[in-house]
Scaffold this motif. Sequence first.
Motif, PDB file in Angstrom:
ATOM      1  N   PRO A  96      -5.444   7.695  -1.104  1.00  0.00           N
ATOM      2  CA  PRO A  96      -4.567   6.676  -1.695  1.00  0.00           C
ATOM      3  C   PRO A  96      -5.276   5.714  -2.639  1.00  0.00           C
ATOM      4  O   PRO A  96      -4.614   4.992  -3.388  1.00  0.00           O
ATOM      5  CB  PRO A  96      -3.999   5.949  -0.470  1.00  0.00           C
TER       6      PRO A  96
ATOM      7  N   LEU B  35       2.629  14.369  -2.669  1.00  0.00           N
ATOM      8  CA  LEU B  35       2.495  13.420  -1.562  1.00  0.00           C
ATOM      9  C   LEU B  35       1.242  13.696  -0.744  1.00  0.00           C
ATOM     10  O   LEU B  35       0.579  12.764  -0.274  1.00  0.00           O
ATOM     11  CB  LEU B  35       3.729  13.496  -0.660  1.00  0.00           C
TER      12      LEU B  35
ATOM     13  N   PHE C 261      -1.420  10.621  -0.335  1.00  0.00           N
ATOM     14  CA  PHE C 261      -1.690  10.018   0.961  1.00  0.00           C
ATOM     15  C   PHE C 261      -3.055  10.419   1.512  1.00  0.00           C
ATOM     16  O   PHE C 261      -3.619   9.724   2.344  1.00  0.00           O
ATOM     17  CB  PHE C 261      -0.576  10.364   1.958  1.00  0.00           C
TER      18      PHE C 261
ATOM     19  N   THR D  90       1.055   4.071  -3.010  1.00  0.00           N
ATOM     20  CA  THR D  90       0.785   5.480  -2.726  1.00  0.00           C
ATOM     21  C   THR D  90       1.967   6.350  -3.134  1.00  0.00           C
ATOM     22  O   THR D  90       1.787   7.433  -3.702  1.00  0.00           O
ATOM     23  CB  THR D  90       0.470   5.668  -1.229  1.00  0.00           C
ATOM     24  N   CYS D  91       3.165   5.887  -2.875  1.00  0.00           N
ATOM     25  CA  CYS D  91       4.347   6.662  -3.281  1.00  0.00           C
ATOM     26  C   CYS D  91       4.457   6.733  -4.802  1.00  0.00           C
ATOM     27  O   CYS D  91       4.815   7.790  -5.356  1.00  0.00           O
ATOM     28  CB  CYS D  91       5.606   6.047  -2.691  1.00  0.00           C
TER      29      CYS D  91
ATOM     30  N   GLU E 178       0.834  -1.212   0.000  1.00  0.00           N
ATOM     31  CA  GLU E 178       0.000   0.000   0.000  1.00  0.00           C
ATOM     32  C   GLU E 178       0.864   1.255   0.000  1.00  0.00           C
ATOM     33  O   GLU E 178       0.598   2.215  -0.742  1.00  0.00           O
ATOM     34  CB  GLU E 178      -0.932   0.015   1.210  1.00  0.00           C
ATOM     35  N   LEU E 179       1.905   1.252   0.823  1.00  0.00           N
ATOM     36  CA  LEU E 179       2.810   2.399   0.835  1.00  0.00           C
ATOM     37  C   LEU E 179       3.491   2.587  -0.513  1.00  0.00           C
ATOM     38  O   LEU E 179       3.639   3.712  -1.005  1.00  0.00           O
ATOM     39  CB  LEU E 179       3.865   2.222   1.931  1.00  0.00           C
TER      40      LEU E 179
ATOM     41  N   ALA F  14       2.113   9.291  -5.982  1.00  0.00           N
ATOM     42  CA  ALA F  14       2.648  10.630  -5.750  1.00  0.00           C
ATOM     43  C   ALA F  14       3.675  11.008  -6.800  1.00  0.00           C
ATOM     44  O   ALA F  14       3.714  12.151  -7.271  1.00  0.00           O
ATOM     45  CB  ALA F  14       3.260  10.716  -4.351  1.00  0.00           C
TER      46      ALA F  14
ATOM     47  N   PHE G 103      -1.191  13.588   8.160  1.00  0.00           N
ATOM     48  CA  PHE G 103      -0.079  13.655   7.211  1.00  0.00           C
ATOM     49  C   PHE G 103       0.692  14.951   7.389  1.00  0.00           C
ATOM     50  O   PHE G 103       1.926  14.949   7.454  1.00  0.00           O
ATOM     51  CB  PHE G 103      -0.579  13.538   5.768  1.00  0.00           C
TER      52      PHE G 103
ATOM     53  N   ARG H 285      -6.557  12.700   7.280  1.00  0.00           N
ATOM     54  CA  ARG H 285      -5.166  12.710   6.853  1.00  0.00           C
ATOM     55  C   ARG H 285      -4.657  14.117   6.569  1.00  0.00           C
ATOM     56  O   ARG H 285      -3.446  14.308   6.492  1.00  0.00           O
ATOM     57  CB  ARG H 285      -4.986  11.788   5.647  1.00  0.00           C
TER      58      ARG H 285
END
Length: 284
Positions: A64, A57, A61, A20-21, A16-17, A24, A270, A266
């Motif tokens: 996502p 980002l 985030f 998402t990156c 998932e990370l 971005a 975030f 978020r």
Amino acid sequence: MTSGVDGSMPAVGGAELGRTCALAVECARELARDAGRHPELFPGRPFDAGFHHSLALVGAFGSPWATARELRAVNRAALWVFAVDLLIDHVAASRDEVAELVGECLAVAGGAAPRTPATRFLAELRDEAGSPAWHEQLERMLTAMAREWDWRSGDRPDLETYLDNADSTGSSFVNLAHWSATGDPWTLANLDRVRAIGDEVQRYLRLLNDLATRDREAGWGDVNALTLGAGPAEVTARMGELSQRAGALIEPLRESAPRTALYLERQLTFNTGFYGLSDFWGAL
């Protein structure tokens, strides 16, 4: 998925990370292309490569689950807000210039033909996500930015008056662009309620930004809660109150509009984590 307003997050899977990156990165490339089409509006200082990636980002985030195409409205609205903030805070040499810029932007938002770099990009945003609510929020934001310009050389407000002017951050304007483009049916049918919650989050973000960037803003001559006389302890205490109230308002949204709830949450979490280490702006 829930998280605390202190910036803490539950365990999130690496896949998932990674997605998402990657989202971005794709958004940052698009933002850089947008800025490259308007070089007069987005000079390399302070709109450097780090700026575009930082801004991307936030959108990735915050939502996502989205695609880069779905994040186009929120990212481009945020990009334009930074540009107009720079024009008012650092380019305008007089109150008349500020008033002229605000007037031109509102005219274009209402349908007039653009004549300047700022209004040409704004016309693109208008054509993509413009609405009566969008126009009204734009006016609130620009009026608040102009009011801060006045405070730099005039009477200084108390903390509550300053927070009442938090539309100057542009956060609620960016939110509205996002929901106008991608909002679920419940969010769009209850936009006044959702906007009110976003306004509460915006007040928290106003103070978070001020606390985290006080040295940079003091050097740039920007209006800031601390440069206006509030102490760090007072600002921190007020942030705690605002985060608790925003969290309480977000919680009931989870059943009716879970993605809207997570997006707003978020904005708190975030940005709290991001400002702990960095800032969006590059060197001026």
